[in-house]
Scaffold this active site. Structure first.
Site, PDB file in Angstrom:
ATOM      1  N   LYS A  43       0.831  -1.211   0.000  1.00 26.59           N
ATOM      2  CA  LYS A  43       0.000   0.000   0.000  1.00 26.59           C
ATOM      3  C   LYS A  43       0.861   1.256   0.000  1.00 26.59           C
ATOM      4  O   LYS A  43       0.623   2.184  -0.768  1.00 26.59           O
ATOM      5  CB  LYS A  43      -0.920   0.018   1.238  1.00 26.59           C
ATOM      6  CG  LYS A  43      -1.897  -1.145   1.297  1.00 26.59           C
ATOM      7  CD  LYS A  43      -2.848  -1.019   2.470  1.00 26.59           C
ATOM      8  CE  LYS A  43      -2.157  -1.157   3.819  1.00 26.59           C
ATOM      9  NZ  LYS A  43      -1.565  -2.484   4.041  1.00 26.59           N
ATOM     10  N   ASP A 227      -1.694   7.837   3.934  1.00 22.39           N
ATOM     11  CA  ASP A 227      -1.274   6.483   4.317  1.00 22.39           C
ATOM     12  C   ASP A 227      -1.873   6.147   5.690  1.00 22.39           C
ATOM     13  O   ASP A 227      -2.212   7.041   6.456  1.00 22.39           O
ATOM     14  CB  ASP A 227       0.257   6.432   4.374  1.00 22.39           C
ATOM     15  CG  ASP A 227       0.784   5.007   4.278  1.00 22.39           C
ATOM     16  OD1 ASP A 227      -0.036   4.080   4.092  1.00 22.39           O
ATOM     17  OD2 ASP A 227       2.013   4.816   4.379  1.00 22.39           O
ATOM     18  N   GLU A 228      -1.967   4.864   6.013  1.00 26.62           N
ATOM     19  CA  GLU A 228      -2.484   4.398   7.311  1.00 26.62           C
ATOM     20  C   GLU A 228      -3.808   5.091   7.661  1.00 26.62           C
ATOM     21  O   GLU A 228      -4.012   5.560   8.788  1.00 26.62           O
ATOM     22  CB  GLU A 228      -1.445   4.648   8.423  1.00 26.62           C
ATOM     23  CG  GLU A 228      -0.086   4.038   8.172  1.00 26.62           C
ATOM     24  CD  GLU A 228      -0.021   2.535   8.431  1.00 26.62           C
ATOM     25  OE1 GLU A 228      -1.062   1.921   8.772  1.00 26.62           O
ATOM     26  OE2 GLU A 228       1.068   1.973   8.272  1.00 26.62           O
ATOM     27  N   GLN A 258      -5.541  -3.162  10.917  1.00 29.15           N
ATOM     28  CA  GLN A 258      -4.408  -2.532  11.599  1.00 29.15           C
ATOM     29  C   GLN A 258      -4.817  -1.249  12.319  1.00 29.15           C
ATOM     30  O   GLN A 258      -3.974  -0.413  12.620  1.00 29.15           O
ATOM     31  CB  GLN A 258      -3.282  -2.240  10.606  1.00 29.15           C
ATOM     32  CG  GLN A 258      -2.688  -3.502  10.000  1.00 29.15           C
ATOM     33  CD  GLN A 258      -1.448  -3.206   9.176  1.00 29.15           C
ATOM     34  OE1 GLN A 258      -0.458  -2.704   9.674  1.00 29.15           O
ATOM     35  NE2 GLN A 258      -1.510  -3.517   7.888  1.00 29.15           N
ATOM     36  N   ARG A 606       5.274  -7.669  10.931  1.00 24.46           N
ATOM     37  CA  ARG A 606       6.457  -6.849  10.624  1.00 24.46           C
ATOM     38  C   ARG A 606       7.623  -7.690  10.116  1.00 24.46           C
ATOM     39  O   ARG A 606       8.581  -7.169   9.563  1.00 24.46           O
ATOM     40  CB  ARG A 606       6.920  -6.063  11.856  1.00 24.46           C
ATOM     41  CG  ARG A 606       5.900  -5.102  12.447  1.00 24.46           C
ATOM     42  CD  ARG A 606       5.396  -4.125  11.442  1.00 24.46           C
ATOM     43  NE  ARG A 606       4.081  -4.509  10.961  1.00 24.46           N
ATOM     44  CZ  ARG A 606       3.536  -4.025   9.850  1.00 24.46           C
ATOM     45  NH1 ARG A 606       4.196  -3.157   9.115  1.00 24.46           N
ATOM     46  NH2 ARG A 606       2.350  -4.415   9.454  1.00 24.46           N
TER      47      ARG A 606
HETATM   48  N1  LIG Z   1       4.869  -5.182  -6.460  1.00 26.42           N
HETATM   49  C1  LIG Z   1       5.790  -5.488  -5.557  1.00 26.42           C
HETATM   50  N2  LIG Z   1       6.758  -6.374  -5.847  1.00 26.42           N
HETATM   51  C2  LIG Z   1       7.691  -6.696  -4.925  1.00 26.42           C
HETATM   52  N3  LIG Z   1       7.752  -6.200  -3.692  1.00 26.42           N
HETATM   53  C3  LIG Z   1       6.820  -5.310  -3.329  1.00 26.42           C
HETATM   54  C4  LIG Z   1       5.801  -4.899  -4.228  1.00 26.42           C
HETATM   55  N4  LIG Z   1       5.020  -4.006  -3.591  1.00 26.42           N
HETATM   56  C5  LIG Z   1       5.535  -3.863  -2.335  1.00 26.42           C
HETATM   57  N5  LIG Z   1       6.611  -4.633  -2.171  1.00 26.42           N
HETATM   58  C6  LIG Z   1       7.409  -4.781  -0.943  1.00 26.42           C
HETATM   59  O1  LIG Z   1       6.590  -5.360   0.054  1.00 26.42           O
HETATM   60  C7  LIG Z   1       6.848  -4.798   1.331  1.00 26.42           C
HETATM   61  C8  LIG Z   1       5.609  -4.174   1.927  1.00 26.42           C
HETATM   62  O2  LIG Z   1       5.229  -3.035   1.182  1.00 26.42           O
HETATM   63  P1  LIG Z   1       4.519  -1.797   1.826  1.00 26.42           P
HETATM   64  O3  LIG Z   1       5.293  -1.330   3.006  1.00 26.42           O
HETATM   65  O4  LIG Z   1       4.235  -0.837   0.757  1.00 26.42           O
HETATM   66  O5  LIG Z   1       3.203  -2.502   2.331  1.00 26.42           O
HETATM   67  P2  LIG Z   1       2.016  -1.951   3.182  1.00 26.42           P
HETATM   68  O6  LIG Z   1       0.811  -2.527   2.568  1.00 26.42           O
HETATM   69  O7  LIG Z   1       2.103  -0.492   3.320  1.00 26.42           O
HETATM   70  O8  LIG Z   1       2.290  -2.662   4.560  1.00 26.42           O
HETATM   71  P3  LIG Z   1       1.734  -2.386   6.030  1.00 26.42           P
HETATM   72  O9  LIG Z   1       0.256  -2.197   5.943  1.00 26.42           O
HETATM   73  O10 LIG Z   1       2.078  -3.638   6.758  1.00 26.42           O
HETATM   74  O11 LIG Z   1       2.462  -1.199   6.554  1.00 26.42           O
HETATM   75  C9  LIG Z   1       7.938  -3.790   1.120  1.00 26.42           C
HETATM   76  O12 LIG Z   1       9.182  -4.407   1.419  1.00 26.42           O
HETATM   77  C10 LIG Z   1       7.859  -3.462  -0.348  1.00 26.42           C
HETATM   78  O13 LIG Z   1       9.118  -3.078  -0.857  1.00 26.42           O
END
Ligand SMILES: Nc1ncnc2c1ncn2[C@@H]1O[C@H](COP(=O)(O)OP(=O)(O)OP(=O)(O)O)[C@@H](O)[C@H]1O
Length: 743
Positions: A43, A227-228, A258, A606
């Site tokens: 995200k 975000d969040e 979350q 995490r």
């Molecule tokens: N399309 C993709 N291909 C490979 N890796 C990815 C891709 N998208 C995100 N990632 C990796 O996956 C991990 C999680 O991504 P991100 O932090 O954006 O997720 P999030 O949904 O915001 O997580 P959270 O809600 O747990 O904070 C990061 O290490 C990011 O680099």
DNA sequence: AGTCCCTTTCTTTTT
DNA sequence: GAAAGGGACT
């Protein structure tokens, strides 16, 4: 390389590293957009890439984009990431927390709401001081009504956009709170101060009251990204609605599983009802997790699935070959800490310490873990807890700076007027308070007036001396930059002299902390365009401790589960998974229990590769030993995703809401015995006690675990400076000065 | 009236 | 285990 080619490459960079669904969200052009997806599904990456796309491809000016994160750390990380995709243009984005955004707006139009132009931001501590004063003036005993309760009441009201006149008081307590609230607001205005809640409530109120401003700001941002989003409150939602009302390009991203800040006014229905509130909103769901192994995902998913009010959601990964989650039970919290440190000691052979983190429910749990890490000579950083700026002596120092910048700052005046002792005690302070109340002026102003009234009184000389001291400081530093001003003020404050004369050990470390404050001022002046003292103070009041997290430093991170939100590490340890701690013992309703489950879910998601869950049978708290049972949450974890070692005591599968078991200090002596850590080496003691060296490039230093080496570079100052060293044994590493000794 | 020292209280999480 | 508050002492 030609400009066109560069643009082309950077343009495609905005779309690379994304799956099709993510790309769809990034490319989404106009109108509201909700990305609702589980942990680690990318995200945050969508936000970063979408910003890059908007600027690169749609030629949106960076200053027309507002991106909101939940911490300053997350903001600077995002600025860094966007910078990689966009280059220097990233600097012009409006990127920060809701509070910083609100502050920026108030600095621009706060005078419309009757705010003083150079208003000060009060933290919780200042706020409590003001509340105590207000309550005293209203004859409300702080036994009957705790200032903390009132502070929470006011904060909740402001998050609901309710001023003192708008709060409804159903019970006697809230009626009293409302009364104090009114008085407090008046006092805050006189002191030229705002609190955290004001940073959200005021911008909304002013915009709603001023059509011309509203017209300007409702179209100011062409695109807004958040975000969040699951942890936003009513005031934040309202602000977003106002700011997005013209272009309607509001993109929010979050995970209802979350949502962990409802106790702070966050309302998960902001995200759940987003499609209702923003008609025509597009909803994107991301279902692939890129962060963790299948076992970690299975275990954490099983926990949060227990929530009855949960909206089901798919999350899958192709990382099927990970290790099982490791659940370990210990006899005592000390054993637990040693076990964790043992695993870290083993893992560090293959993994940098910066890729390991320890999470816990309450800040107080860090102490045993820190002790164990120190004994094992493993460098660590504690995020949160007592911040540097929360230390008494640092607050004293800051108090003088604040009082110089804002001569009506009552909270600062109360803090420093008799620190160091200058004969201005309780009675005199009361006198000043009464005078201030009668004349409707701030306490510092009351002191100024009282110090020159004709009819003299006991202590008037002291009051006059202090008043003149402050006036002198103000005149001395009027045009100076933050660092020069800070040094001058601290020197004249008498704080340094008082501490220098104090022979105790604590005085030495306090003096050291004041020196670090000077270093921080220097740091600030060197790295900011606005070098004013006011600019520095503003920055200080908004920074959080998470900013200490620096993955280029070789150290284990310790933090609460709340602080872990949004972060990721290769290996994590989630500690203290016991009934009454996780879920916490103060929680008594089902909604609270569900939030605790979500909190555990956040902590458990995490980890990339390995996750350890630990609990202890006995745990020390204050001076009693609690007998603990395993957290009832853990029974939900599927057996095939987990291995168990250590104590396997009863309680497995017990109902979630059960009685607490506590024993009075029965084995205090026995516990004491165990508490004695293995003797520290003289070297370690020297490193902890000894002066922090300047660590100039070219000098030599010794690290607790890496041995000797040559200093190559240094960032920051004091104990928290990050020093790059070429070690004889292990090569080049960046380490914390705290774990170094100059040679 | 001010300071010193001992007791009590706090701990759930924080922008 | 610290910081604030209360009571005795100067
Ligand atoms: N399309 C993709 N291909 C490979 N890796 C990815 C891709 N998208 C995100 N990632 C990796 O996956 C991990 C999680 O991504 P991100 O932090 O954006 O997720 P999030 O949904 O915001 O997580 P959270 O809600 O747990 O904070 C990061 O290490 C990011 O680099």
């Amino acid at each position: 390389m030609s400009g066109d080619l560069l643009t082309l490459m950077q343009g495609s960079a905005a779309l690379s590293g994304l799956n099709d669904t993510q790309r769809g969200a990034v490319l989404h052009s106009e109108g509201p957009l909700l990305v609702l997806a589980g942990a680690g599904s990318g995200k945050t990456r969508v936000i970063t890439h979408r910003i890059a796309h908007l600027v690169r491809e749609l030629q949106v000016a960076p200053w027309q984009i507002l991106a909101v994160t939940f911490s300053n750390k997350a903001a600077s990380e995002m600025r860094h990431r966007v910078g990689e995709l966009l280059g220097a243009q990233a600097a012009d984005l409006w990127l920060g927390t809701f509070h910083r955004t609100g502050l920026r707006m108030l600095r621009s139009f706060g005078q419309h709401g009757g705010l003083a132009s150079g208003f000060t931001i009060y933290d919780r501590d200042d706020q409590k001081k003001m509340l105590k004063r207000a309550m005293a003036a209203l004859n409300i005993s702080d036994q009957r009504l705790k200032p903390k309760v009132v502070a929470n009441f006011i904060d909740r009201a402001k998050n609901q956009l309710k001023g003192p006149d708008a709060v409804t008081s159903r019970d006697p307590t809230s009626a009293l709170c409302a009364q104090v609230y009114s008085r407090y607001e008046a006092d805050m205005k006189i002191a030229g101060a705002v609190d955290f809640g004001d940073l959200l409530m005021r911008p909304v109120q002013i915009l709603q009251a001023e059509p011309t401003l509203m017209q300007m700001w409702s179209g100011r941002f062409k695109y807004i990204l958040v975000d969040e989003f699951q942890d936003t409150n009513h005031a934040q939602m309202q602000l977003l609605q106002l700011l997005s009302s013209e272009h309607r390009n509001l993109c929010v991203v979050g995970d209802d599983d979350q949502s962990i800040y409802s106790w702070r006014g966050a309302d998960v229905s902001n995200i759940l009802d987003f499609p209702k509130r923003f008609e025509g909103a597009r909803v994107v769901k991301l279902e692939r997790n890129y962060r963790s192994t299948a076992q970690i995902l299975a275990a954490s998913g099983a926990i949060v699935s227990q929530n009855a009010s949960r909206h089901a959601k798919t999350l899958w990964t192709d990382q099927k070959d990970g290790s099982p989650v490791h659940l370990h039970g210990s006899n005592t919290d000390l054993d637990e800490a040693r076990w964790v440190v043992g695993r870290i000691g083993e893992a560090r052979v293959a993994e940098p310490l910066s890729e390991m983190a320890i999470f816990y429910r309450t800040n107080s749990q860090s102490r045993v873990l820190e002790d164990a890490l120190r004994s094992a000579r493993i460098p660590y950083v504690v995020i949160g807890g007592l911040r540097f700026y929360d230390r008494a002596e640092v607050k004293d120092g800051l108090g003088y700076l604040k009082l110089v910048v804002n001569p009506d700052d009552t909270a600062a005046w109360l803090r420093v007027v008799n620190t160091p002792r200058r004969g201005i005690g309780k009675k005199l302070v009361e006198r000043v308070a009464d005078f201030a109340a009668i004349k409707q002026i701030s306490m510092p102003e009351a002191a100024r007036q009282l110090s020159v009234v004709k009819e003299s009184f006991r202590g008037q000389k002291h009051l006059k001396a202090f008043t003149e001291l402050m006036a002198q400081m103000r005149a001395d530093v009027a045009t100076k930059s933050a660092d020069t001003a800070g040094v001058m003020i601290l020197r004249h404050s008498g704080l340094i002299d008082a501490l220098s004369q104090d022979p105790s050990i604590e005085a030495e470390s306090r003096l050291d902390n004041l020196n670090q404050l000077v270093s921080a001022l220097t740091d600030y002046t060197e790295n900011h365009a606005d070098t004013s003292l006011g600019g520095y103070l503003e920055q200080v009041s908004l920074v959080t401790d998470i900013d200490k997290l620096d993955k280029t430093v070789d150290a284990v991170s310790l933090m609460t589960m709340h602080a872990a939100k949004g972060l990721e590490f290769n290996q994590t340890f989630v500690c203290g998974l016991e009934r009454n701690l996780m879920p916490h013992g103060n929680i008594d309703d089902e909604a609270g229990i569900e939030e605790e489950r979500r909190l555990l879910y956040v902590a458990m998601t995490r980890a990339r590769k390995r996750m350890y869950l630990t609990y202890a049978r006995r745990r020390q708290r204050f001076n009693e030993v609690l007998t603990q049972t395993i957290s009832p949450f853990l029974a939900a974890i599927p057996r095939d995703a987990m291995v168990r070692t250590g104590q396997q005591h009863q309680g497995w599968g017990a109902p979630v809401r059960g009685p607490s078991s506590r024993k009075q200090a029965w084995a205090r002596a026995a516990q004491k015995e165990q508490k004695t850590n293995p003797p520290r080496t003289s070297e370690e003691v020297a490193i902890q006690r000894g002066p922090v060296g300047p660590f100039l490039p070219g000098s030599r230093a010794r690290h607790v675990s890496f041995g000797e080496g040559e200093v190559l570079a240094r960032e920051g100052h004091g104990k928290l400076a990050r020093v790059t060293i070429r070690f004889h044994r292990v090569g080049v590493k960046k380490v914390l000065a705290r774990f170094l000794q100059a040679l």
